[in-house]
Design a protein around this motif. Structure first.
Motif, PDB file in Angstrom:
ATOM      1  N   ARG A   1      10.067  -7.318  16.752  1.00 28.60           N
ATOM      2  CA  ARG A   1      10.285  -8.508  15.917  1.00 28.60           C
ATOM      3  C   ARG A   1       9.729  -8.340  14.497  1.00 28.60           C
ATOM      4  O   ARG A   1      10.098  -9.096  13.612  1.00 28.60           O
ATOM      5  N   TYR A   2       8.811  -7.404  14.309  1.00 29.35           N
ATOM      6  CA  TYR A   2       8.107  -7.292  13.035  1.00 29.35           C
ATOM      7  C   TYR A   2       8.230  -5.880  12.484  1.00 29.35           C
ATOM      8  O   TYR A   2       7.946  -4.909  13.175  1.00 29.35           O
ATOM      9  N   TRP A   3       8.655  -5.784  11.212  1.00 25.98           N
ATOM     10  CA  TRP A   3       8.724  -4.493  10.532  1.00 25.98           C
ATOM     11  C   TRP A   3       8.739  -4.735   9.037  1.00 25.98           C
ATOM     12  O   TRP A   3       8.895  -5.847   8.568  1.00 25.98           O
ATOM     13  N   ASN A   4       8.556  -3.656   8.295  1.00 22.62           N
ATOM     14  CA  ASN A   4       8.603  -3.719   6.850  1.00 22.62           C
ATOM     15  C   ASN A   4       9.680  -2.756   6.374  1.00 22.62           C
ATOM     16  O   ASN A   4       9.575  -1.545   6.592  1.00 22.62           O
ATOM     17  N   ALA A   5      10.716  -3.286   5.746  1.00 20.29           N
ATOM     18  CA  ALA A   5      11.833  -2.463   5.286  1.00 20.29           C
ATOM     19  C   ALA A   5      11.408  -1.534   4.148  1.00 20.29           C
ATOM     20  O   ALA A   5      11.887  -0.400   4.066  1.00 20.29           O
ATOM     21  N   ASP A   6      10.512  -1.996   3.268  1.00 26.08           N
ATOM     22  CA  ASP A   6      10.067  -1.148   2.155  1.00 26.08           C
ATOM     23  C   ASP A   6       9.261   0.050   2.643  1.00 26.08           C
ATOM     24  O   ASP A   6       9.429   1.163   2.159  1.00 26.08           O
ATOM     25  N   LEU A   7       8.371  -0.185   3.607  1.00 25.06           N
ATOM     26  CA  LEU A   7       7.530   0.883   4.142  1.00 25.06           C
ATOM     27  C   LEU A   7       8.185   1.623   5.301  1.00 25.06           C
ATOM     28  O   LEU A   7       7.686   2.669   5.721  1.00 25.06           O
ATOM     29  N   GLN A   8       9.277   1.060   5.842  1.00 25.79           N
ATOM     30  CA  GLN A   8       9.969   1.641   6.998  1.00 25.79           C
ATOM     31  C   GLN A   8       9.016   1.817   8.172  1.00 25.79           C
ATOM     32  O   GLN A   8       8.911   2.884   8.777  1.00 25.79           O
ATOM     33  N   GLU A   9       8.301   0.718   8.494  1.00 27.15           N
ATOM     34  CA  GLU A   9       7.319   0.727   9.578  1.00 27.15           C
ATOM     35  C   GLU A   9       7.522  -0.450  10.522  1.00 27.15           C
ATOM     36  O   GLU A   9       7.745  -1.572  10.061  1.00 27.15           O
ATOM     37  N   PRO A  10       7.388  -0.208  11.835  1.00 31.13           N
ATOM     38  CA  PRO A  10       7.401  -1.303  12.805  1.00 31.13           C
ATOM     39  C   PRO A  10       5.980  -1.758  13.135  1.00 31.13           C
ATOM     40  O   PRO A  10       5.027  -0.981  13.010  1.00 31.13           O
ATOM     41  N   TYR A  11       5.855  -3.014  13.571  1.00 29.76           N
ATOM     42  CA  TYR A  11       4.558  -3.573  13.937  1.00 29.76           C
ATOM     43  C   TYR A  11       4.657  -4.309  15.267  1.00 29.76           C
ATOM     44  O   TYR A  11       5.640  -5.002  15.525  1.00 29.76           O
ATOM     45  N   ALA A  12       3.634  -4.204  16.075  1.00 31.51           N
ATOM     46  CA  ALA A  12       3.619  -4.821  17.400  1.00 31.51           C
ATOM     47  C   ALA A  12       3.406  -6.332  17.324  1.00 31.51           C
ATOM     48  O   ALA A  12       3.910  -7.069  18.169  1.00 31.51           O
ATOM     49  N   THR A  13       2.668  -6.785  16.326  1.00 30.14           N
ATOM     50  CA  THR A  13       2.322  -8.200  16.218  1.00 30.14           C
ATOM     51  C   THR A  13       2.342  -8.634  14.750  1.00 30.14           C
ATOM     52  O   THR A  13       2.255  -7.784  13.852  1.00 30.14           O
ATOM     53  N   PRO A  14       2.395  -9.934  14.507  1.00 28.02           N
ATOM     54  CA  PRO A  14       2.304 -10.383  13.118  1.00 28.02           C
ATOM     55  C   PRO A  14       0.948 -10.038  12.496  1.00 28.02           C
ATOM     56  O   PRO A  14       0.854  -9.775  11.303  1.00 28.02           O
ATOM     57  N   GLU A  15      -0.084 -10.008  13.314  1.00 23.98           N
ATOM     58  CA  GLU A  15      -1.419  -9.639  12.806  1.00 23.98           C
ATOM     59  C   GLU A  15      -1.435  -8.183  12.321  1.00 23.98           C
ATOM     60  O   GLU A  15      -2.052  -7.877  11.300  1.00 23.98           O
ATOM     61  N   ALA A  16      -0.771  -7.307  13.049  1.00 27.87           N
ATOM     62  CA  ALA A  16      -0.687  -5.899  12.640  1.00 27.87           C
ATOM     63  C   ALA A  16       0.077  -5.777  11.326  1.00 27.87           C
ATOM     64  O   ALA A  16      -0.316  -5.017  10.440  1.00 27.87           O
ATOM     65  N   SER A  17       1.145  -6.552  11.190  1.00 26.68           N
ATOM     66  CA  SER A  17       1.919  -6.547   9.950  1.00 26.68           C
ATOM     67  C   SER A  17       1.063  -7.013   8.775  1.00 26.68           C
ATOM     68  O   SER A  17       1.052  -6.383   7.715  1.00 26.68           O
ATOM     69  N   LEU A  18       0.333  -8.106   8.959  1.00 30.26           N
ATOM     70  CA  LEU A  18      -0.522  -8.632   7.903  1.00 30.26           C
ATOM     71  C   LEU A  18      -1.627  -7.636   7.537  1.00 30.26           C
ATOM     72  O   LEU A  18      -1.940  -7.442   6.359  1.00 30.26           O
ATOM     73  N   LYS A  19      -2.188  -6.981   8.538  1.00 36.63           N
ATOM     74  CA  LYS A  19      -3.218  -5.973   8.264  1.00 36.63           C
ATOM     75  C   LYS A  19      -2.671  -4.876   7.364  1.00 36.63           C
ATOM     76  O   LYS A  19      -3.318  -4.477   6.396  1.00 36.63           O
ATOM     77  N   ARG A  20      -1.476  -4.379   7.661  1.00 41.39           N
ATOM     78  CA  ARG A  20      -0.875  -3.317   6.851  1.00 41.39           C
ATOM     79  C   ARG A  20      -0.585  -3.822   5.431  1.00 41.39           C
ATOM     80  O   ARG A  20      -0.839  -3.108   4.458  1.00 41.39           O
ATOM     81  N   MET A  21      -0.075  -5.037   5.321  1.00 37.74           N
ATOM     82  CA  MET A  21       0.216  -5.580   3.998  1.00 37.74           C
ATOM     83  C   MET A  21      -1.044  -5.688   3.149  1.00 37.74           C
ATOM     84  O   MET A  21      -1.038  -5.381   1.970  1.00 37.74           O
TER      85      MET A  21
END
Length: 72
Positions: A45-65
């Motif tokens: 459900r969570y990924w970043n198109a600019d970084l081309q990375e998937p994330y397991a949770t929204p918290e993981a996505s926010l951490k990377r951002m």
């Protein structure tokens, strides 16, 4: 043949877009860029198109951002 030997049972390769992804190499999962957890494709459900990375949770996505200076 066991589960590991079946085509598409390993890691998939995806291209992440805005709101969708495209499968380049079929597989059963992708690996979270932050936690290393396996994410089944039907649960991705969570990924970043600019970084081309998937994330397991929204918290993981926010951490990377935050790590990349892309979030406050």
């Amino acid at each position: 043949m066991n589960r590991i030997d079946r085509p598409g049972s390993g890691e998939a390769e995806l291209v992440y877009g805005d709101g969708e992804f495209h499968i380049v190499r079929p597989g059963a999962y992708v690996t979270c860029a932050v936690t290393g957890a396996h994410i089944p494709l039907d649960e991705l459900r969570y990924w970043n198109a600019d970084l081309q990375e998937p994330y397991a949770t929204p918290e993981a996505s926010l951490k990377r951002m935050r790590e990349k200076g892309m979030a406050g």
